[in-house]
Design an enzyme around this catalytic site. Structure first.
Site, short mmCIF file in Angstrom:
data_model
loop_
_atom_site.label_atom_id
_atom_site.label_comp_id
_atom_site.label_asym_id
_atom_site.label_seq_id
_atom_site.Cartn_x
_atom_site.Cartn_y
_atom_site.Cartn_z
N CYS A 84 0.85 -1.20 0.00
CA CYS A 84 0.00 0.00 0.00
C CYS A 84 0.87 1.24 0.00
O CYS A 84 0.61 2.22 -0.70
CB CYS A 84 -0.90 0.03 1.23
SG CYS A 84 -1.98 -1.40 1.38
N GLN A 127 22.79 38.16 -10.90
CA GLN A 127 23.29 36.83 -11.28
C GLN A 127 23.01 35.78 -10.19
O GLN A 127 22.70 34.63 -10.48
CB GLN A 127 24.78 36.90 -11.60
CG GLN A 127 25.05 37.70 -12.87
CD GLN A 127 26.52 37.80 -13.20
OE1 GLN A 127 27.36 37.19 -12.55
NE2 GLN A 127 26.84 38.57 -14.21
N GLU A 166 5.90 8.12 5.24
CA GLU A 166 5.89 7.05 4.23
C GLU A 166 7.31 6.65 3.83
O GLU A 166 7.65 6.58 2.67
CB GLU A 166 5.04 7.45 3.03
CG GLU A 166 3.58 7.66 3.44
CD GLU A 166 2.62 7.65 2.27
OE1 GLU A 166 2.96 7.11 1.22
OE2 GLU A 166 1.52 8.17 2.45
#
Lengths: 396, 282
Positions: free
Chosen positions: A250, A291, A375
């Site tokens: 999952c 820059q 996760e």
């Protein structure tokens, strides 16, 4: 710049510099446009307020259901059956609004719904998936525990048999959608190893307590789940999931959404910084003329486009059935890391304005701090890749 | 002979009160509105290659009006989208199908390139006759050409009652009822079907194409139509154009903003108010 046939090649887009969206199918672009329009209309105007107040309005879930993004990559049971690419693109657009909204959809579709779709019985699928696809029933996914994050195999939550019933006892932590969920997919140890259970929130002994004082993913509900001897019938168990593979599959599914989603956060930060740099004047010229600022913007552009290309590549591999879970680790590790770097760089371009909720950057930056470790932490994904290339498991 | 005299034999006979209204929405496919538009100096036509094509935003309101009407009427009421354009823009119509239209007809033919407003409306009218309809719904104008003349011309060429600038729309007892927006308010107008209505943005925000709609759209048909199918009594495309674009120029650059120093906020507000009043903006 002209091609051999003399046709002028137009200047690349300042955001989609490599024309990656042109590689999407018409259908995938339509998904992009639909979700993007939704986010612009329903998320962008209010999300800073939600974030500040620490809420995610309940109706957003129903609206996402009406839109069809909840479980959109699943087939049957009221789900549209879209490609992994279309799912990824939707995650990118949701997270371009806020990772809290994307997390809601990820947990609903890729963790809770996917678990039932992949491992559940026909009865479980019919009972939950259509209502969850419509956003009428909300799901959450209980794997992590207070003492077991990267090492879920050590979980203490235990389901014991009592006659035909199961009695589940334990605590789950950092559970997205926990207190707003109608159903929790809970992983527990049993005498038979790790098994998954479909636990209605109305089950006696089940409580969800919100975690407050978060400074990240504030437009998202995070809770602790307490299962105090929750008695469940025999058919509450997901029949086809056995061992850690159940929850881990999952997570692989959901992480692909993060690979894309993080590029949504990054895109918003980059776009905001680019626009700001072109209009903010210091020393009588826009700061984009300096820059140092140009280098920052270009570095952001490189990683944004490379990360998006990677996300597309991985999803195409998934659609072709060629995706290994370590590929997803590659994508999550790289893209979240780079998205966070882009958010931080963008913050410096906005100076003090970058830390207020008037601009989206600090919100995305703080969200990404959670995403870096949820996760699968960056460290764990690094070690998964390390093992993949050396053959040596550095964890156990 | 004009197109109107070419015959009204196409008109459908309504089967029931309004349970099976055939609604056709005319749709134009235009360059993405925020894209930089280029005009080919040779052909004086809009360059359509390398630019993303979308459904004319005004026509999305017409699609919304049609879908809302279909939902209300129920029965066998159908919504067909009808567009004319270069072959490579055909797939853009899928969005209308994803929003909920039942099917589409796409009129495309190299012979239609260079159509002026008259030619466009003429070809559309012939196509609409071929497709058949009870109710045609149009957007008010296109985002690229912006003539705003096509709905009126279609009404004439089709020989049906026309209601422009509708802000609401209904079909009851075989009649279309609409509120027409005017500068000072609105008119309530009705006419028998078959009819044509053009709508304003007040008709209601276009719905999102749902994911299911998007997935289902690929199974819906986009029927092709070419000049040969129209049996046009008149030359179409650039050959038949009655107007010719002679020249084009970008708009004059915006004038520099006027800055007025005011001693305090109230005076400043008064200066701004007087300025807006002078311009008749308040």
């Amino acid at each position: 710049m002209t091609t051999a046939s003399g046709v002028r090649v137009p200047l690349p887009d300042a955001v989609d510099f490599l024309s990656i969206d042109a590689m999407l199918s018409d259908e995938e672009r339509m998904v992009r446009d639909t979700v993007r329009a939704f986010v612009r209309a329903r998320v962008d105007p209010d999300v800073a307020d939600w974030f500040e107040r620490g809420i995610l309005p309940r109706e957003i879930g129903r609206e996402l259901g009406k839109l069809g993004v909840l479980g959109m990559h699943l087939h049957g049971y009221g789900c549209p059956g879209a490609s992994a690419v279309a799912y990824g693109v939707a995650c990118r657009e949701l997270e371009a609004g806020d990772a809290g909204v994307r997390s809601f959809a990820s947990v609903q579709g890729s963790l809770a719904m996917f678990a039932i779709h992949r491992w559940g019985s026909e009865e479980q699928k019919n009972a939950w998936l259509p209502a969850m696809a419509r956003g009428e029933a909300i799901g959450c996914f209980g794997l992590t525990e207070p003492d077991f994050g990267s090492n879920p195999g050590g979980m203490r939550t235990f389901a014991r048999r009592d006659g035909d019933d199961w009695v589940v006892r334990g605590t789950k932590m950092w559970i997205t959608n926990g207190s707003i969920a109608d159903v929790a997919v809970v992983w527990a140890n049993t005498d038979d190893g790790i098994r998954g259970f479909v636990v209605p929130a109305t089950t006696a002994g089940f409580t969800a307590n919100d975690i407050h004082r978060k400074l990240s993913l504030r437009a998202s509900v995070t809770s602790e789940l307490v299962l105090d001897d929750c008695r469940l019938p025999a058919d509450a168990m997901l029949p086809h999931a056995r061992g850690l593979r159940g929850p881990l599959e999952c997570l692989t599914e959901a992480r692909l959404g993060i690979v894309w989603g993080s590029m949504g956060s990054a895109r918003t930060c980059y776009e905001t910084a680019l626009e700001y740099a072109k209009t903010r004047v210091q020393f009588n010229k826009p700061i984009a003329a300096f820059q140092l600022t140009q280098e920052k913007l270009v570095n952001m552009l490189l990683e944004l486009n490379k990360g998006t290309l990677l996300a597309l590549h991985l999803s195409r591999k998934k659609d072709a059935g060629e995706l290994h879970s370590s590929h997803v680790s590659f994508g999550k590790l790289n893209n979240v890391r780079e998205a966070l770097a882009i958010a931080r760089e963008a913050r410096t371009i906005l100076g003090a304005n970058g830390v207020t909720l008037e601009y989206p950057i600090i919100r995305h930056m703080n969200n990404l701090e959670s995403i870096l470790t949820y996760e699968g932490t960056s460290e764990i994904h690094t070690l998964i890749l390390g093992q993949a290339i050396t053959g040596i498991d550095a964890v156990s | 002979m004009n197109l109107r005299e070419a015959g009204l034999g196409f008109l459908r006979v309504l089967g029931g009160p309004e349970a099976n209204v055939k609604i056709v929405v005319t749709v134009k496919l235009v360059p993405e509105p925020s894209s930089e538009k280029k005009i080919d100096s040779g052909t004086k036509r809009l360059v359509r290659t390398g630019v993303e094509t979308v459904i004319n935003p005004y026509d999305e309101y017409a699609i919304e009006a049609a879908l809302a009407l279909k939902e209300k009427l129920g029965g066998d009421t159908t919504v067909t989208v009808f567009a004319m354009g270069p072959e490579n823009t055909k797939e853009t119509l899928r969005k209308a199908l994803a929003m909920g239209a039942d099917d589409a007809v796409f009129l495309s033919d190299a012979g239609l390139e260079g159509s002026d407003v008259w030619g466009t409306a003429s070809a559309l009218a012939l196509g609409l006759k071929k497709v058949g309809f009870d109710l045609v719904i149009c957007g008010g104008l296109s985002d690229d050409g912006s003539s705003g003349a096509v709905p009126g011309e279609l009404t004439e060429y089709l020989g049906v009652p026309g209601i422009t600038n509708a802000r609401s729309l209904d079909v009851v007892d075989g009649k279309v009822h609409a509120q027409r927006e005017t500068d000072n308010g609105y008119q309530v107008v009705s006419g028998p079907l078959p009819a044509l209505v053009s709508v304003t943005m007040a008709i209601g925000e276009p719905r999102y194409a749902s994911l299911k709609g998007i997935m289902g759209a690929k199974k819906k048909t986009i029927a092709p139509l070419a000049i040969a199918d129209l049996a046009s009594p008149l030359a179409l495309g650039s050959a038949g154009a009655k107007t010719r674009l002679l020249d084009f120029a970008p708009p004059a650059p915006r004038q520099k903003a006027q800055v007025v120093d005011a001693p305090d906020g109230a005076t400043g507000a008064k200066i701004i108010f007087d300025f807006l009043k002078e311009k008749r903006l308040v």
